[in-house]
Write a protein that holds these residues in place. Structure first.
Motif, PDB file in Angstrom:
ATOM      1  N   ARG A  66     -58.039 -68.627  82.611  1.00 35.66           N
ATOM      2  CA  ARG A  66     -58.664 -68.381  81.309  1.00 35.66           C
ATOM      3  C   ARG A  66     -57.978 -69.154  80.184  1.00 35.66           C
ATOM      4  O   ARG A  66     -58.455 -69.157  79.060  1.00 35.66           O
ATOM      5  N   ASP A  67     -56.866 -69.768  80.472  1.00 37.99           N
ATOM      6  CA  ASP A  67     -56.011 -70.363  79.458  1.00 37.99           C
ATOM      7  C   ASP A  67     -55.678 -71.802  79.833  1.00 37.99           C
ATOM      8  O   ASP A  67     -55.186 -72.064  80.936  1.00 37.99           O
ATOM      9  N   ALA A  68     -55.927 -72.740  78.919  1.00 42.81           N
ATOM     10  CA  ALA A  68     -55.663 -74.153  79.195  1.00 42.81           C
ATOM     11  C   ALA A  68     -54.176 -74.472  79.206  1.00 42.81           C
ATOM     12  O   ALA A  68     -53.736 -75.369  79.922  1.00 42.81           O
ATOM     13  N   LEU A 139     -61.400 -86.042  72.794  1.00 43.34           N
ATOM     14  CA  LEU A 139     -60.202 -85.331  73.252  1.00 43.34           C
ATOM     15  C   LEU A 139     -59.864 -85.710  74.691  1.00 43.34           C
ATOM     16  O   LEU A 139     -58.693 -85.886  75.040  1.00 43.34           O
ATOM     17  N   ILE A 140     -60.869 -85.830  75.530  1.00 40.27           N
ATOM     18  CA  ILE A 140     -60.645 -86.210  76.928  1.00 40.27           C
ATOM     19  C   ILE A 140     -59.932 -87.559  77.008  1.00 40.27           C
ATOM     20  O   ILE A 140     -58.955 -87.723  77.753  1.00 40.27           O
ATOM     21  N   THR A 141     -60.407 -88.527  76.237  1.00 36.35           N
ATOM     22  CA  THR A 141     -59.791 -89.855  76.238  1.00 36.35           C
ATOM     23  C   THR A 141     -58.336 -89.785  75.801  1.00 36.35           C
ATOM     24  O   THR A 141     -57.449 -90.394  76.419  1.00 36.35           O
ATOM     25  N   GLU A 209     -51.270 -77.186  74.549  1.00 37.77           N
ATOM     26  CA  GLU A 209     -51.651 -76.544  73.288  1.00 37.77           C
ATOM     27  C   GLU A 209     -52.908 -77.183  72.698  1.00 37.77           C
ATOM     28  O   GLU A 209     -53.767 -76.490  72.151  1.00 37.77           O
ATOM     29  N   ARG A 210     -53.011 -78.503  72.812  1.00 35.59           N
ATOM     30  CA  ARG A 210     -54.181 -79.194  72.261  1.00 35.59           C
ATOM     31  C   ARG A 210     -55.447 -78.799  73.007  1.00 35.59           C
ATOM     32  O   ARG A 210     -56.501 -78.564  72.393  1.00 35.59           O
ATOM     33  N   LEU A 211     -55.378 -78.724  74.320  1.00 33.86           N
ATOM     34  CA  LEU A 211     -56.535 -78.299  75.102  1.00 33.86           C
ATOM     35  C   LEU A 211     -56.899 -76.847  74.798  1.00 33.86           C
ATOM     36  O   LEU A 211     -58.080 -76.492  74.706  1.00 33.86           O
ATOM     37  N   GLN A 212     -55.882 -76.001  74.631  1.00 31.83           N
ATOM     38  CA  GLN A 212     -56.141 -74.588  74.335  1.00 31.83           C
ATOM     39  C   GLN A 212     -56.757 -74.412  72.943  1.00 31.83           C
ATOM     40  O   GLN A 212     -57.647 -73.575  72.762  1.00 31.83           O
ATOM     41  N   THR A 213     -56.298 -75.175  71.976  1.00 34.62           N
ATOM     42  CA  THR A 213     -56.863 -75.087  70.623  1.00 34.62           C
ATOM     43  C   THR A 213     -58.356 -75.413  70.648  1.00 34.62           C
ATOM     44  O   THR A 213     -59.172 -74.706  70.037  1.00 34.62           O
TER      45      THR A 213
END
Length: 220
Positions: A66-68, A139-141, A209-213
């Motif tokens: 559930r968490d990146a 973001l993926i890039t 953190e960036r993915l989770q944000t």
């Protein structure tokens, strides 16, 4: 899709050993791989694990989270413990279209797993450590490029640098690493510095953190 999952977004992770068929001790590597993967079910928070880490073949696992940030933590933890073998991972964000199976991450389907599979296939094509999918293209890039930089540093770690890096993560301080291995403070400090270990850890934390944000923003 079950009603209680109608608006749920999950993070699927698929990981495997690069070049496993060429390993001279493949059976031993697969046994160790299974132990490391299963240990993550105890290490990560129960609240984050939607479906437990499961070895699906001898050299591949998958998990539904559930968490990146914990997805990146899982990637880092397996990679740390399995050095010097080279691994690859696909992290996919999306919904789950079948019933959730919390006991083992098999027998389920949905965009989260499709994207994780596409991501690990992209990692294989690129010879990369990690690929992500399901977030914005921008973001993926960015994230994939950052993972590539981290990979370049990690793959240059000596066995001793990797051992100290893992120990520092577990112990928390260089002093405890010194005590654990019975070596000089300068030996530990110089090894960690030469391996740019702190910079690697900072980058790994930032990526999670960036993915989770972005995930939190999507849920809102």
């Amino acid at each position: 899709m079950p009603k209680n999952q109608a608006n749920a977004v999950f993070v699927a992770v698929i990981g495997d050993i690069r070049g496993s068929r060429e390993l001279t001790n493949r059976n031993e590597a697969q046994r160790e791989f299974k132990q490391v993967v299963n240990s993550l079910n105890d290490e990560l928070p129960d609240s984050s694990i939607a479906s437990q880490f499961t070895v699906t073949t001898g050299d591949e696992f998958q998990v539904l989270l559930r968490d990146a940030t914990d997805a990146v933590e899982a990637v880092v933890s397996v990679s740390d413990q399995f050095h010097p073998a080279r691994l690859r991972f696909g992290i996919g964000l999306g919904a789950l279209e079948t019933q959730l199976n919390p006991k083992q991450a098999i027998g389920m389907d949905g965009p989260c797993f499709h994207r994780a599979r596409e991501a690990i296939e992209a990692a294989e094509d690129a010879g990369a450590w990690v690929r992500v999918d399901g977030w914005s293209s921008e973001l993926i890039t960015h994230v994939n490029a950052m993972f590539d930089l981290v990979q370049c540093v990690r793959e240059d770690w000596t066995d001793r640098q990797a051992e100290f890096a893992r120990a520092l993560k577990e112990e928390g301080t260089q002093k405890r690493v010194v005590e654990r291995f019975g070596v000089s403070k300068s030996t530990v400090s110089e090894s960690l510095s030469a391996g740019h270990v702190q910079e690697v850890r900072n980058a790994e934390t930032s990526l999670g953190e960036r993915l989770q944000t972005a995930l939190d923003e999507e849920r809102v």
